[in-house]
Design an enzyme around this catalytic site. Structure first.
Site, PDB file in Angstrom:
ATOM      1  N   ILE A  11      60.744  19.434  21.507  1.00 25.16           N
ATOM      2  CA  ILE A  11      61.913  20.062  22.131  1.00 25.16           C
ATOM      3  C   ILE A  11      63.200  19.292  21.830  1.00 25.16           C
ATOM      4  CG2 ILE A  11      61.806  18.936  24.416  1.00 25.16           C
ATOM      5  CD1 ILE A  11      62.267  21.847  25.566  1.00 25.16           C
ATOM      6  N   VAL A  33      58.172  14.707  27.938  1.00 27.89           N
ATOM      7  CA  VAL A  33      59.423  15.345  27.515  1.00 27.89           C
ATOM      8  C   VAL A  33      60.621  14.514  27.992  1.00 27.89           C
ATOM      9  CG1 VAL A  33      60.888  17.378  27.846  1.00 27.89           C
ATOM     10  CG2 VAL A  33      58.435  17.669  27.554  1.00 27.89           C
ATOM     11  N   ASP A  34      60.558  14.076  29.219  1.00 27.30           N
ATOM     12  CA  ASP A  34      61.637  13.310  29.842  1.00 27.30           C
ATOM     13  C   ASP A  34      61.953  12.052  29.023  1.00 27.30           C
ATOM     14  OD1 ASP A  34      63.460  12.709  31.820  1.00 27.30           O
ATOM     15  OD2 ASP A  34      61.970  12.064  33.304  1.00 27.30           O
TER      16      ASP A  34
HETATM   17  N1  AR6 Z   1      58.551  18.482  23.128  1.00 28.57           N
HETATM   18  C1  AR6 Z   1      57.919  19.548  23.694  1.00 28.57           C
HETATM   19  N2  AR6 Z   1      56.895  19.424  24.558  1.00 28.57           N
HETATM   20  C2  AR6 Z   1      56.489  18.177  24.867  1.00 28.57           C
HETATM   21  C3  AR6 Z   1      57.094  17.012  24.332  1.00 28.57           C
HETATM   22  C4  AR6 Z   1      58.179  17.204  23.432  1.00 28.57           C
HETATM   23  N3  AR6 Z   1      58.822  16.174  22.868  1.00 28.57           N
HETATM   24  N4  AR6 Z   1      56.473  15.915  24.858  1.00 28.57           N
HETATM   25  C5  AR6 Z   1      55.500  16.381  25.678  1.00 28.57           C
HETATM   26  N5  AR6 Z   1      55.489  17.733  25.684  1.00 28.57           N
HETATM   27  P1  AR6 Z   1      55.327  16.275  30.634  1.00 28.57           P
HETATM   28  P2  AR6 Z   1      55.293  17.262  33.429  1.00 28.57           P
HETATM   29  C6  AR6 Z   1      54.635  18.667  26.434  1.00 28.57           C
HETATM   30  O1  AR6 Z   1      54.308  15.258  30.948  1.00 28.57           O
HETATM   31  O2  AR6 Z   1      53.869  17.597  33.335  1.00 28.57           O
HETATM   32  C7  AR6 Z   1      57.460  12.536  33.058  1.00 28.57           C
HETATM   33  O3  AR6 Z   1      57.078  11.202  33.147  1.00 28.57           O
HETATM   34  C8  AR6 Z   1      53.373  18.124  27.040  1.00 28.57           C
HETATM   35  O4  AR6 Z   1      52.326  18.160  26.082  1.00 28.57           O
HETATM   36  O5  AR6 Z   1      56.487  15.896  29.785  1.00 28.57           O
HETATM   37  O6  AR6 Z   1      56.250  18.257  34.039  1.00 28.57           O
HETATM   38  C9  AR6 Z   1      58.561  12.910  34.041  1.00 28.57           C
HETATM   39  O7  AR6 Z   1      59.450  11.839  34.256  1.00 28.57           O
HETATM   40  C10 AR6 Z   1      53.141  19.087  28.192  1.00 28.57           C
HETATM   41  O8  AR6 Z   1      52.483  20.263  27.744  1.00 28.57           O
HETATM   42  O9  AR6 Z   1      55.978  16.909  31.990  1.00 28.57           O
HETATM   43  C11 AR6 Z   1      57.785  13.259  35.265  1.00 28.57           C
HETATM   44  O10 AR6 Z   1      57.460  12.091  36.008  1.00 28.57           O
HETATM   45  C12 AR6 Z   1      54.543  19.496  28.628  1.00 28.57           C
HETATM   46  O11 AR6 Z   1      55.399  19.107  27.546  1.00 28.57           O
HETATM   47  C13 AR6 Z   1      56.517  13.885  34.737  1.00 28.57           C
HETATM   48  O12 AR6 Z   1      56.357  13.352  33.422  1.00 28.57           O
HETATM   49  C14 AR6 Z   1      55.020  18.823  29.912  1.00 28.57           C
HETATM   50  O13 AR6 Z   1      54.545  17.491  29.964  1.00 28.57           O
HETATM   51  C15 AR6 Z   1      56.630  15.380  34.618  1.00 28.57           C
HETATM   52  O14 AR6 Z   1      55.392  15.896  34.205  1.00 28.57           O
END
Ligand code: AR6
Length: 170
Positions: A11, A33-34
């Site tokens: 993303i 993502v964050d």
């Molecule tokens: N681009 C697109 N999708 C992604 C990317 C990326 N660069 N990286 C991961 N994903 P998550 P949550 C996918 O964990 O579950 C953080 O520590 C990943 O495979 O990013 O809402 C925050 O600070 C998954 O399918 O978010 C919060 O503490 C999706 O994005 C917590 O994680 C969401 O994974 C939020 O957890």
């Protein structure tokens, strides 16, 4: 009419008006993502997040809500931070997950964002089952009318996520 598109990828590499961040209430960063958004977007994003914590969101951003900051060095104008619910089988938190998509689109509309990229909120660290997360995402954005947003792009990190969203979009 808002167009729904699916892409497999990172993303933080998208060129859109607004990139939605799957943040946490602290707004101060994390993994997934964050972490990727703050890494690639640079310190300007964190600086605005800190300012939000010092003003309107002293106790953090509540789950299901959304707030915008600069996108820093990302190829976008804004990052819209939203806080997904942690999945818990003992309680139905779907309304909060739907709210993330709805509120993010509302903020996008207020900003005048015409293209918005979403990750699959809550399906990573927060443990939401991918198929159900995809269903809620697609149903909610389809039910949310926006006179401003022309394209909603789901950016799915891996083939499993892409397939789950594809099954919902049909
Ligand atoms: N681009 C697109 N999708 C992604 C990317 C990326 N660069 N990286 C991961 N994903 P998550 P949550 C996918 O964990 O579950 C953080 O520590 C990943 O495979 O990013 O809402 C925050 O600070 C998954 O399918 O978010 C919060 O503490 C999706 O994005 C917590 O994680 C969401 O994974 C939020 O957890």
């Amino acid at each position: 009419m808002t167009t729904l598109t699916l892409v497999r990828g990172d993303i933080t590499r998208q060129r859109v008006d607004a990139i939605v961040n799957a943040a946490n209430s602290s707004l101060l960063g994390g993994g997934g993502v964050d972490g990727a958004i703050h890494r690639r977007g640079g310190p300007a994003i964190l600086q605005e997040c800190r300012a939000l914590r010092a003003s309107k969101y002293g106790r953090g951003l509540p789950t299901g809500r959304a707030v915008a900051t600069t996108a820093g060095a990302l190829d976008a104008r804004w990052v819209i931070h939203t806080v997904g619910p942690v999945y818990y089988a003992g309680e139905d938190r779907s309304a909060l997950l739907a709210s993330c998509y709805r509120e993010s689109l509302r903020v996008a509309g207020e900003l005048g964002a015409r293209t918005v990229a979403f990750p699959a909120i809550s399906t990573g660290v927060y443990g939401w089952p991918m198929d159900d997360g995809a269903r809620i995402a697609v149903e909610t954005v389809r039910d949310t009318e926006s006179p401003v947003v022309e394209e909603i792009r789901f950016v799915l990190f891996d083939e499993r996520a892409y397939a789950a969203f594809e099954a919902q979009v049909g």
